[in-house]
Design a protein around this motif. Structure first.
Motif, PDB file in Angstrom:
ATOM      1  N   ASP A 110       0.819  -1.216   0.000  1.00 45.79           N
ATOM      2  CA  ASP A 110       0.000   0.000   0.000  1.00 45.79           C
ATOM      3  C   ASP A 110       0.851   1.263   0.000  1.00 45.79           C
ATOM      4  N   GLN A 111       1.958   1.236   0.744  1.00 48.40           N
ATOM      5  CA  GLN A 111       2.782   2.429   0.898  1.00 48.40           C
ATOM      6  C   GLN A 111       3.906   2.523  -0.127  1.00 48.40           C
ATOM      7  N   GLY A 112       4.107   1.453  -0.888  1.00 46.95           N
ATOM      8  CA  GLY A 112       5.197   1.457  -1.855  1.00 46.95           C
ATOM      9  C   GLY A 112       6.559   1.404  -1.208  1.00 46.95           C
ATOM     10  N   THR A 113       6.619   0.908   0.045  1.00 44.33           N
ATOM     11  CA  THR A 113       7.893   0.861   0.776  1.00 44.33           C
ATOM     12  C   THR A 113       8.872  -0.078   0.088  1.00 44.33           C
ATOM     13  N   HIS A 114       8.415  -1.262  -0.219  1.00 43.67           N
ATOM     14  CA  HIS A 114       9.228  -2.247  -0.925  1.00 43.67           C
ATOM     15  C   HIS A 114       8.366  -2.851  -2.027  1.00 43.67           C
ATOM     16  N   PRO A 115       8.936  -3.159  -3.161  1.00 45.40           N
ATOM     17  CA  PRO A 115       8.128  -3.742  -4.236  1.00 45.40           C
ATOM     18  C   PRO A 115       7.647  -5.141  -3.884  1.00 45.40           C
ATOM     19  N   VAL A 116       6.359  -5.356  -4.000  1.00 46.96           N
ATOM     20  CA  VAL A 116       5.765  -6.674  -3.791  1.00 46.96           C
ATOM     21  C   VAL A 116       5.117  -7.064  -5.117  1.00 46.96           C
ATOM     22  N   PRO A 117       5.590  -8.092  -5.787  1.00 47.62           N
ATOM     23  CA  PRO A 117       5.121  -8.389  -7.146  1.00 47.62           C
ATOM     24  C   PRO A 117       3.743  -9.016  -7.214  1.00 47.62           C
ATOM     25  N   TYR A 118       3.173  -9.372  -6.064  1.00 45.14           N
ATOM     26  CA  TYR A 118       1.857 -10.003  -6.052  1.00 45.14           C
ATOM     27  C   TYR A 118       0.968  -9.280  -5.053  1.00 45.14           C
ATOM     28  N   ASP A 119      -0.326  -9.399  -5.246  1.00 45.73           N
ATOM     29  CA  ASP A 119      -1.261  -8.881  -4.265  1.00 45.73           C
ATOM     30  C   ASP A 119      -1.055  -9.669  -2.972  1.00 45.73           C
ATOM     31  N   PRO A 120      -0.710  -9.010  -1.854  1.00 45.08           N
ATOM     32  CA  PRO A 120      -0.470  -9.742  -0.606  1.00 45.08           C
ATOM     33  C   PRO A 120      -1.636 -10.625  -0.178  1.00 45.08           C
ATOM     34  N   ARG A 121      -2.827 -10.299  -0.615  1.00 42.09           N
ATOM     35  CA  ARG A 121      -3.977 -11.142  -0.263  1.00 42.09           C
ATOM     36  C   ARG A 121      -3.881 -12.510  -0.917  1.00 42.09           C
ATOM     37  N   ASP A 122      -3.042 -12.626  -1.951  1.00 40.57           N
ATOM     38  CA  ASP A 122      -2.847 -13.900  -2.637  1.00 40.57           C
ATOM     39  C   ASP A 122      -1.624 -14.660  -2.123  1.00 40.57           C
ATOM     40  N   LEU A 123      -0.958 -14.138  -1.088  1.00 40.60           N
ATOM     41  CA  LEU A 123       0.246 -14.782  -0.569  1.00 40.60           C
ATOM     42  C   LEU A 123      -0.032 -15.400   0.795  1.00 40.60           C
ATOM     43  N   LEU A 124       0.277 -16.687   0.927  1.00 37.42           N
ATOM     44  CA  LEU A 124       0.122 -17.400   2.197  1.00 37.42           C
ATOM     45  C   LEU A 124       1.460 -18.031   2.553  1.00 37.42           C
ATOM     46  N   ALA A 125       2.057 -17.580   3.651  1.00 40.09           N
ATOM     47  CA  ALA A 125       3.381 -18.065   4.049  1.00 40.09           C
ATOM     48  C   ALA A 125       3.325 -19.545   4.383  1.00 40.09           C
ATOM     49  N   VAL A 126       4.300 -20.291   3.859  1.00 40.23           N
ATOM     50  CA  VAL A 126       4.346 -21.736   4.095  1.00 40.23           C
ATOM     51  C   VAL A 126       5.709 -22.189   4.581  1.00 40.23           C
ATOM     52  N   GLY A 127       6.651 -21.262   4.753  1.00 35.94           N
ATOM     53  CA  GLY A 127       7.964 -21.667   5.236  1.00 35.94           C
ATOM     54  C   GLY A 127       8.921 -20.496   5.321  1.00 35.94           C
ATOM     55  N   GLY A 128      10.125 -20.796   5.771  1.00 34.22           N
ATOM     56  CA  GLY A 128      11.168 -19.779   5.892  1.00 34.22           C
ATOM     57  C   GLY A 128      12.531 -20.449   5.905  1.00 34.22           C
ATOM     58  N   THR A 129      13.560 -19.630   6.017  1.00 39.94           N
ATOM     59  CA  THR A 129      14.923 -20.156   6.017  1.00 39.94           C
ATOM     60  C   THR A 129      15.699 -19.611   7.201  1.00 39.94           C
ATOM     61  N   ASP A 130      16.846 -20.215   7.444  1.00 39.71           N
ATOM     62  CA  ASP A 130      17.696 -19.755   8.534  1.00 39.71           C
ATOM     63  C   ASP A 130      18.220 -18.347   8.288  1.00 39.71           C
ATOM     64  N   ASN A 131      18.204 -17.895   7.031  1.00 43.62           N
ATOM     65  CA  ASN A 131      18.733 -16.576   6.701  1.00 43.62           C
ATOM     66  C   ASN A 131      17.660 -15.502   6.706  1.00 43.62           C
TER      67      ASN A 131
END
Length: 225
Positions: free
Chosen positions: A85-106
């Motif tokens: 919404d704020q244009g702080t960082h580019p997000v290539p997808y609508d966040p409503r379509d993103l569901l976190a499923v994992g992460g990394t040690d980094n």
């Protein structure tokens, strides 16, 4: 089935079968159907980490940071929505379509791109850079992504270049043992001390009288004994 077979060949699952998952209950909590490949993945492996680096969220993750139905996926989506919404960082997808499923040690995060929402087996995988604006998209399932990355077929730019130099494998997560509660009585704290802290942290408190229980509880959480 071919992808899960290839993944179990690369990273053998635990010998002890994980406890069954109530998938209907999990999907009710999330409000969306999940991909069948993920259900097989979670059923075969249980909670844990691949090659000491890639953590896949699980409905029975042993901490809130690894629990698919815990608070982390929602927090990440809210953070991405603010950036979007704020244009702080580019997000290539609508966040409503993103569901976190994992992460990394980094610090990278793995997301399902839940479009189309009613066809979870067609969802793709997106990875965002931990401390930068780059995103990477994999055109396939989570199981196919893990198989492709850990076999060396796919290189995610944000992942360490020496990732495959580490021993491939899967390490189950162990339950986190909580320390016994501290039952020692806490010494009384002067109301003026709580009032000063509350005002400094944006709470509206009267100059005299009883400090509201909610404010005192907030002070105790911020100032553990």
């Amino acid at each position: 089935m071919r992808d899960i077979a290839a993944l179990t060949h690369l990273c053998p699952p635990p010998q002890d079968s994980p406890r069954p998952v109530d998938w209907a209950g999990v999907e009710a909590v999330l409000g969306v159907r999940l991909p069948e490949d993920y259900k097989r993945l979670a059923t075969v492996y249980g909670p844990g980490v691949f090659s000491g680096y890639i953590h896949v969220y699980h409905p029975r993750g042993h901490t809130e940071f690894a629990d698919l139905t815990g608070p982390v996926p929602g927090r990440l989506r809210a953070q991405l929505q603010r950036d979007y919404d704020q244009g702080t960082h580019p997000v290539p997808y609508d966040p409503r379509d993103l569901l976190a499923v994992g992460g990394t040690d980094n610090g990278e995060h793995l997301f399902w791109i839940t479009d189309p929402r009613d066809a979870p087996d067609a969802w793709r995988i997106a990875v965002n850079e931990a401390r930068g604006p780059r995103w990477f998209t994999f055109d396939g399932t989570l199981t196919a992504f893990l198989t492709s990355v850990l076999s060396g077929e796919t290189a995610v730019p944000a992942f360490p270049k020496d990732l495959l130099e580490q021993a491939r494998g899967f390490t189950p997560s162990l339950p986190v043992l909580s320390p016994p509660p501290d039952t020692r009585p806490r010494p009384p704290v002067a109301s003026d001390t709580v009032r000063r802290w509350a005002r400094a942290n944006g709470y509206d408190v009267p100059d005299r009288g009883r400090v509201a229980a909610g404010i005192r509880e907030a002070w105790e959480r911020a100032n553990p004994a």
